[in-house]
Each structure stands twice: as structure tokens, then as C-alpha cells.
Design an enzyme around this catalytic site. Structure first.
Site, PDB file in Angstrom:
ATOM      1  N   ALA A 191      18.266  58.181  33.753  1.00 10.24           N
ATOM      2  CA  ALA A 191      19.156  59.056  32.978  1.00 10.24           C
ATOM      3  C   ALA A 191      19.060  58.637  31.511  1.00 10.24           C
ATOM      4  O   ALA A 191      19.936  57.957  30.983  1.00 10.24           O
ATOM      5  CB  ALA A 191      20.585  58.932  33.496  1.00 10.24           C
ATOM      6  N   HIS A 220      58.345  64.248  28.248  1.00  8.07           N
ATOM      7  CA  HIS A 220      58.498  62.906  28.807  1.00  8.07           C
ATOM      8  C   HIS A 220      58.678  62.999  30.315  1.00  8.07           C
ATOM      9  O   HIS A 220      59.390  63.891  30.771  1.00  8.07           O
ATOM     10  CB  HIS A 220      59.723  62.230  28.196  1.00  8.07           C
TER      11      HIS A 220
HETATM   12  P1  NAD Z   1      22.539  60.096  27.078  1.00 12.17           P
HETATM   13  O1  NAD Z   1      21.869  60.450  25.814  1.00 12.17           O
HETATM   14  O2  NAD Z   1      24.015  60.249  27.212  1.00 12.17           O
HETATM   15  O3  NAD Z   1      22.217  58.576  27.451  1.00 12.17           O
HETATM   16  C1  NAD Z   1      20.914  58.101  27.590  1.00 12.17           C
HETATM   17  C2  NAD Z   1      20.975  56.595  27.516  1.00 12.17           C
HETATM   18  O4  NAD Z   1      19.704  56.094  27.893  1.00 12.17           O
HETATM   19  C3  NAD Z   1      21.258  56.073  26.108  1.00 12.17           C
HETATM   20  O5  NAD Z   1      22.259  55.109  26.160  1.00 12.17           O
HETATM   21  C4  NAD Z   1      19.904  55.511  25.671  1.00 12.17           C
HETATM   22  O6  NAD Z   1      20.027  54.442  24.759  1.00 12.17           O
HETATM   23  C5  NAD Z   1      19.341  55.066  27.004  1.00 12.17           C
HETATM   24  N1  NAD Z   1      17.881  54.952  27.044  1.00 12.17           N
HETATM   25  C6  NAD Z   1      16.949  55.750  26.462  1.00 12.17           C
HETATM   26  N2  NAD Z   1      15.700  55.329  26.782  1.00 12.17           N
HETATM   27  C7  NAD Z   1      15.850  54.255  27.587  1.00 12.17           C
HETATM   28  C8  NAD Z   1      14.933  53.381  28.259  1.00 12.17           C
HETATM   29  N3  NAD Z   1      13.618  53.546  28.156  1.00 12.17           N
HETATM   30  N4  NAD Z   1      15.439  52.363  29.005  1.00 12.17           N
HETATM   31  C9  NAD Z   1      16.785  52.192  29.127  1.00 12.17           C
HETATM   32  N5  NAD Z   1      17.691  52.988  28.512  1.00 12.17           N
HETATM   33  C10 NAD Z   1      17.226  54.006  27.757  1.00 12.17           C
HETATM   34  O7  NAD Z   1      21.758  60.953  28.206  1.00 12.17           O
HETATM   35  P2  NAD Z   1      22.102  61.275  29.716  1.00 12.17           P
HETATM   36  O8  NAD Z   1      23.084  60.300  30.257  1.00 12.17           O
HETATM   37  O9  NAD Z   1      20.798  61.459  30.397  1.00 12.17           O
HETATM   38  O10 NAD Z   1      22.803  62.676  29.606  1.00 12.17           O
HETATM   39  C11 NAD Z   1      22.081  63.775  29.032  1.00 12.17           C
HETATM   40  C12 NAD Z   1      23.015  64.709  28.329  1.00 12.17           C
HETATM   41  O11 NAD Z   1      23.786  65.424  29.302  1.00 12.17           O
HETATM   42  C13 NAD Z   1      24.053  64.018  27.457  1.00 12.17           C
HETATM   43  O12 NAD Z   1      23.585  63.795  26.158  1.00 12.17           O
HETATM   44  C14 NAD Z   1      25.184  64.980  27.444  1.00 12.17           C
HETATM   45  O13 NAD Z   1      24.959  65.889  26.406  1.00 12.17           O
HETATM   46  C15 NAD Z   1      25.078  65.684  28.784  1.00 12.17           C
HETATM   47  N6  NAD Z   1      26.108  65.162  29.709  1.00 12.17           N
HETATM   48  C16 NAD Z   1      27.417  65.257  29.365  1.00 12.17           C
HETATM   49  C17 NAD Z   1      28.398  64.784  30.193  1.00 12.17           C
HETATM   50  C18 NAD Z   1      29.829  64.925  29.790  1.00 12.17           C
HETATM   51  O14 NAD Z   1      30.104  65.690  28.878  1.00 12.17           O
HETATM   52  N7  NAD Z   1      30.751  64.219  30.420  1.00 12.17           N
HETATM   53  C19 NAD Z   1      28.063  64.173  31.394  1.00 12.17           C
HETATM   54  C20 NAD Z   1      26.714  64.073  31.715  1.00 12.17           C
HETATM   55  C21 NAD Z   1      25.744  64.572  30.874  1.00 12.17           C
END
Ligand code: NAD
Ligand code: FAD
Length: 462
Positions: free
Chosen positions: A267, A441
Site C-alpha cells: 500500500a 452535553h
Molecule cells: P498513502 O500515500 O496514504 O501512503 C503510502 C505510504 O507508503 C507512505 O507513507 C509512503 O511513505 C510509503 N511508501 C512509499 N513507497 C514505499 C516503499 N517502497 N517502501 C515502504 N513504504 C513506502 O497511500 P495508500 O495508503 O496506498 O492510499 C492511497 C490513497 O488512497 C491515499 O492517498 C488516499 O488518498 C486514499 N485513501 C484514503 C483513505 C481515507 O480517506 N481514510 C483510506 C484509504 C485510502
């Protein structure tokens, strides 16, 4: 081939596209929507809704096994039994209800819906091979809402035991061990849920902290909860390969280690869907990998619009829907422009995180002197009755005129406070407006009131 004509052709039936089509239909515009797979897109089928269903089930299961908390309120229960296939069946039934509802709403708005992959021919024409035969559609306006898909990692290609969120949400058994690569939204929401369901979870994040989008103060309670759940979190680390049920990881200090993993959830972000359906033939201006749009969601080609994830961050369903409704209204002749100031972001972790507007550092950089009000849930009666007083509400305002610039919270159930936070920003509220609003409240929302009073220098309950 059928020859069809319409005023608005919407390509993609996710939250961006189906909302654009419904609104266009409501406004009397002759509209056709084409969806390649299933109405509802990522959000309803494999994203927001299924993940929140899984999180709810995991919370319920965990709640039944937290004997100390149960005993404290006089409850004594035996060991719960989980039938995970039934959990997934329940999740699927919610998805079916909602996606069926979208079909009905489109019909009610007199939108013609075709199921099939659209191929763009030019800025006014698309071809689709749908269940009803092949059609060539000519439109005055083309709305691109093709969404996004999981970004792959070359070292850990999807397939077999290496899963994207889509496959993780369709598992019928809880894996004994799960490695999660990426500590962003998906990695933490699903990683925590699987840990509560009984998996031994290890999270591998490349950057030095979890949830890099949020400041340390907001993510600290989540980091503590991860530790309570027995989740090991490796930051500044990279997963380099997967074989024989273990992931090799290079840690921040350069050391290599192997993590047991029956399944691996990758992810690491999402990429816009821009290939394979003729979009490139339009030669639109791009912004990195995303379709470039202006504040009206207009692309570089006249009467070609783009909305939702295909246009970039923040990739959130409520932003996609707001863009969809706005574009339909603009095509119908109304005035409008998209304002990013008050888009709430919620991470459905445990505890939940909400952020609307500017965090303290960004507020300071943009406006100079600021005021910050902070109110902890440990001083909130409702939080105590819910047996979870971790977290706080934080309000950031301009020092000169007290206009609220940002509201943030971390705590159990704070996602439901997001509407009040967004409304405050959208209406240009000052701290005094919130202070003079009577908050019911006992509710968690009293912490918003008290945080504003704190910023004004006269909190009542701390
Ligand atoms: P994200 O951008 O939230 O997180 C990706 C993470 O992976 C980051 O912390 C990044 O630093 C890390 N990363 C990147 N490359 C890496 C590597 N090679 N090794 C280890 N870590 C690495 O992306 P996501 O969790 O895939 O979610 C995708 C999108 O889906 C989000 O940006 C969001 O817009 C959407 N989403 C939203 C929600 C919500 O609103 N609650 C929930 C799920 C997904
Ligand atoms: P999509 O939902 O991806 O829809 C695009 C649609 O277009 C798809 O149905 C696709 O089949 C169709 N399509 C593509 N190309 C064509 C073509 N050529 N012809 C016809 N149809 C086509 N966001 C939140 O706000 N809150 C959350 O809690 C949340 N949780 C999430 C959890 C997960 C696991 C994931 C993966 C995402 C989550 N998101 C969440 C993000 C949210 O799902 C997306 O921001 C949202 O779905 C974007 O909507 P969209 O309409 O732009 O794209």
C-alpha cells in the site's frame, strides 16, 4: 454499431463520475455514463466502504476480547469465535446494497448507463462495447472520471500472496502473519484491522514516521495503539523481496532482516488511470502523472473536463463527489470554482485522525502569528463514558482576527466531528463563533468548543 448522441458523456462510474452524471441529469442535461466494471468505482466496491466494514468488524471482535475493559463495566463474556468468511459476506452485502442504489439513482436522474470499457476517439466521441452491443457516442462535453489504481512496487509485484488493498479486502481467512508495506492510509487502516482480527502484523514504512501527511502530535496516539496491538512498525525501512513466506527488509541502519509473512499487503500509494482507453490521443496537459485541471476542473481541451483521482491529490471520495457535482453545474451554465480550503481528511485508524485546513506550522508560514487551542479528551465526560479518553481536539486560528485556519483531532469516533470542523472553515468562523455556539452535553464535540475557548484564553473545563 449504435449511434448515440448526448450533451454530457461521463467516463467512469466511481464517486466522481456517478455524482457528475446524477447532478447533470437532475439539471435536465441529456447524460450518458459509461462504467467499465462496477458502478460505485473504487470507493464502493474495493475502497472506502469495504475497508470501513472490515474495520468495524475488527473493532467489534477486539472489543469482545478486551477483558479488562469489559470487566470494568461489569461484563463477563467467553472467548468470541470469528467466522471471517461470514464477515466478508456481510461486507459484500453492504457493497451490493450501495452499488445497486447508485444504479437506481442514475435511473431516477434519467441518466443512460452503459457497462463496458470506453475508448476515447476524440474530445467529443467515445466507443463502447457494452452488454447492449457496440455504441459510438457523440457528446458536447466529455467528463473524464477514470479514477486510480494501486501503485505497484517493482520488488514486490502484485500476484499470489502479494496483495493490493483489493485482494486484501477479499480474503476469506485472516492470515496468521501479514507484512504491510507502506504506513499511509491503507497500510494503517487495514494493518490495524487485521491485527485486531488476530494476524501478527509488521508494517514497513520507507519514511522516518508513520502517516507522513499528519504531524507528530496527531500520529503519536496511533503509534501507541499499534504497539498495544503487538504490531511491529519499522520506519525508514524498505522491503526488498518476498520468497518462501518471508519478506526481506533493509532497515534504517542498513541491516537486513526477514519478516514472516503469509501475505504481503503493498500500500504505497495510488496512480491515476490514464492509459489503455485512448486518453493519450487527446494530448491533454498533464501535471506529473495526473490530468491537469483548473479550478473549474476544465482540462487543456475545451469542453473536456476531469474530476476525481485522475486529477491528483487529495485522492478522496468526498473531493471527487464535490468536483463531480460542480462540473455538472458549470456545464449547465452555473458559476462555480473549486475551493480546497476545507476538504476534510480522515484516517480511520484507532484512534481516528481528522484534519481540516492548516496545521500549526503551515498556518504560521502563511499567516504569521497564530493562536492554538488544545483540549484533551481525558477532560471530556463523554469520552470517559465511552471508555476511551485518548486524544484531543486542536484549533488553529489567526492571532489578529481569530479566523479559524485549521481544526485537527485524534480520538475515538472523531470522524463524526469532521463536518463541524469543515463547516467552521467553510463559513469563515472566528474563535468567538465557536465559543458562542452551544455544543450539546455530553458529547465529544464539546472538546471542539473547549479547544476554541482555550485558544481565546478562557477554557471552562480544564
Ligand atoms: P498513502 O500515500 O496514504 O501512503 C503510502 C505510504 O507508503 C507512505 O507513507 C509512503 O511513505 C510509503 N511508501 C512509499 N513507497 C514505499 C516503499 N517502497 N517502501 C515502504 N513504504 C513506502 O497511500 P495508500 O495508503 O496506498 O492510499 C492511497 C490513497 O488512497 C491515499 O492517498 C488516499 O488518498 C486514499 N485513501 C484514503 C483513505 C481515507 O480517506 N481514510 C483510506 C484509504 C485510502
Ligand atoms: P474511482 O472510484 O477509481 O472510479 C473510477 C471508475 O472509472 C472505476 O469504476 C473504473 O472501472 C471506471 N473506468 C476507468 N476507466 C474507464 C473507461 N475507459 N471506461 C469506463 N469506465 C472506466 N477515500 C475517502 O474519502 N475515504 C475513505 O475512507 C477511503 N478509503 C479508501 C480505502 C481504500 C482501500 C482505497 C483503495 C481507497 C479509499 N479511498 C477513500 C479513496 C477513494 O476510494 C477514491 O478517492 C475514490 O474512489 C475516487 O473516485 P473516482 O470516481 O475518481 O475514481
Amino acid at each position: 454499431m449504435n449511434e448515440l448522441r448526448c450533451k454530457v458523456l461521463v467516463l467512469g462510474g466511481g464517486p466522481a463520475g456517478y455524482v457528475a452524471a446524477i447532478r447533470a441529469g437532475q439539471l435536465g442535461l441529456d447524460t450518458i455514463l459509461i462504467e467499465a466494471e462496477r458502478l460505485g468505482g473504487t470507493c464502493l466496491n474495493v475502497g472506502c466502504i469495504p475497508s470501513k466494514a472490515l474495520i468495524h468488524a475488527a473493532d467489534a471482535a477486539r472489543g469482545l476480547s478486551e477483558q479488562r475493559a469489559l470487566n470494568a463495566i461489569g461484563l463477563f463474556v467467553g472467548k468470541p469465535k470469528l467466522d471471517f468468511a461470514a464477515t466478508i459476506g456481510w461486507k459484500d452485502s453492504i457493497v451490493a446494497r450501495l452499488t445497486g442504489g447508485v444504479g437506481a439513482l442514475l435511473k431516477k436522474a434519467k441518466v443512460r448507463t452503459l457497462l463496458g470499457m470506453a475508448q476515447i476517439v476524440d474530445g467529443k466521441t467515445a466507443i463502447v462495447r457494452a452488454d447492449t452491443g457496440e455504441s459510438r457516442i457523440q457528446a458536447e462535453h466529455l467528463v473524464i472520471a477514470s479514477g486510480s489504481e494501486a501503485a505497484p512496487l517493482p520488488a514486490l509485484p502484485f500476484g499470489g500472496d502479494i496483495l493490493s488493498s483489493t485482494e486484501a479486502l477479499a480474503l476469506t481467512e485472516v492470515p496468521q502473519t501479514l507484512a504491510v508495506v507502506g504506513a499511509g492510509y491503507i497500510g494503517l487502516e487495514l494493518g490495524m484491522a487485521f491485527a485486531k482480527l488476530g494476524a501478527k502484523v509488521t508494517i514497513v514504512e520507507a519514511l522516518p514516521k508513520i502517516l507522513p501527511l499528519y504531524d507528530h502530535e496527531l500520529t503519536q496516539p496511533v503509534a501507541r495503539r499499534l504497539a498495544d496491538l503487538g504490531v511491529e512498525t519499522l520506519v525508514g525501512a524498505r522491503a526488498t523481496s518476498f520468497a518462501d513466506g518471508s519478506v526481506r527488509v533493509r532497515e534504517a541502519d542498513g541491516c537486513e532482516r526477514a519478516i514472516p509473512a503469509a501475505k504481503v499487503l503493498v500500500a504505497v500509494g495510488r496512480l491515476p488511470r490514464t492509459n489503455g482507453f485512448g486518453l493519450e490521443t487527446l494530448d491533454l496537459a498533464m501535471s506529473g502523472p495526473f490530468v491537469r485541471i483548473d479550478d473549474k476542473c476544465a482540462t487543456s481541451m475545451r469542453n473536456v473536463w476531469a474530476i476525481g483521482d485522475v486529477t491528483g491529490e487529495p485522492m478522496l471520495a468526498h473531493r471527487a463527489m464535490a468536483q463531480g457535482a460542480m462540473v455538472a453545474e458549470i456545464i449547465a451554465g452555473e458559476k462555480g470554482a473549486f475551493d480546497h480550503k476545507a476538504i476534510p481528511a480522515i484516517c480511520f485508524t484507532d484512534p481516528e485522525i481528522v484534519a481540516v485546513g492548516l496545521a500549526p506550522d503551515a498556518a504560521k508560514a502563511a499567516h504569521g502569528e497564530i493562536r492554538i487551542g488544545h483540549f484533551p479528551f481525558r477532560a471530556n465526560g463523554r469520552a470517559m463514558t465511552l471508555q476511551d479518553d485518548e486524544g484531543f481536539v486542536r484549533v488553529v486560528a489567526r492571532a489578529d482576527n481569530h479566523v479559524v485556519l485549521g481544526v485537527h483531532a485524534v480520538g475515538q469516533g472523531v470522524s463524526e466531528l469532521s463536518a463541524a470542523f469543515s463547516l467552521a472553515l467553510e463559513m469563515g468562523a472566528r474563535l468567538e463563533d465557536i465559543a458562542l455556539t452551544i455544543h450539546a452535553h455530553p458529547t465529544l464535540s464539546e472538546a471542539f468548543h473547549e479547544a476554541s475557548l482555550t485558544a481565546l484564553g478562557h477554557p471552562l473545563h480544564i
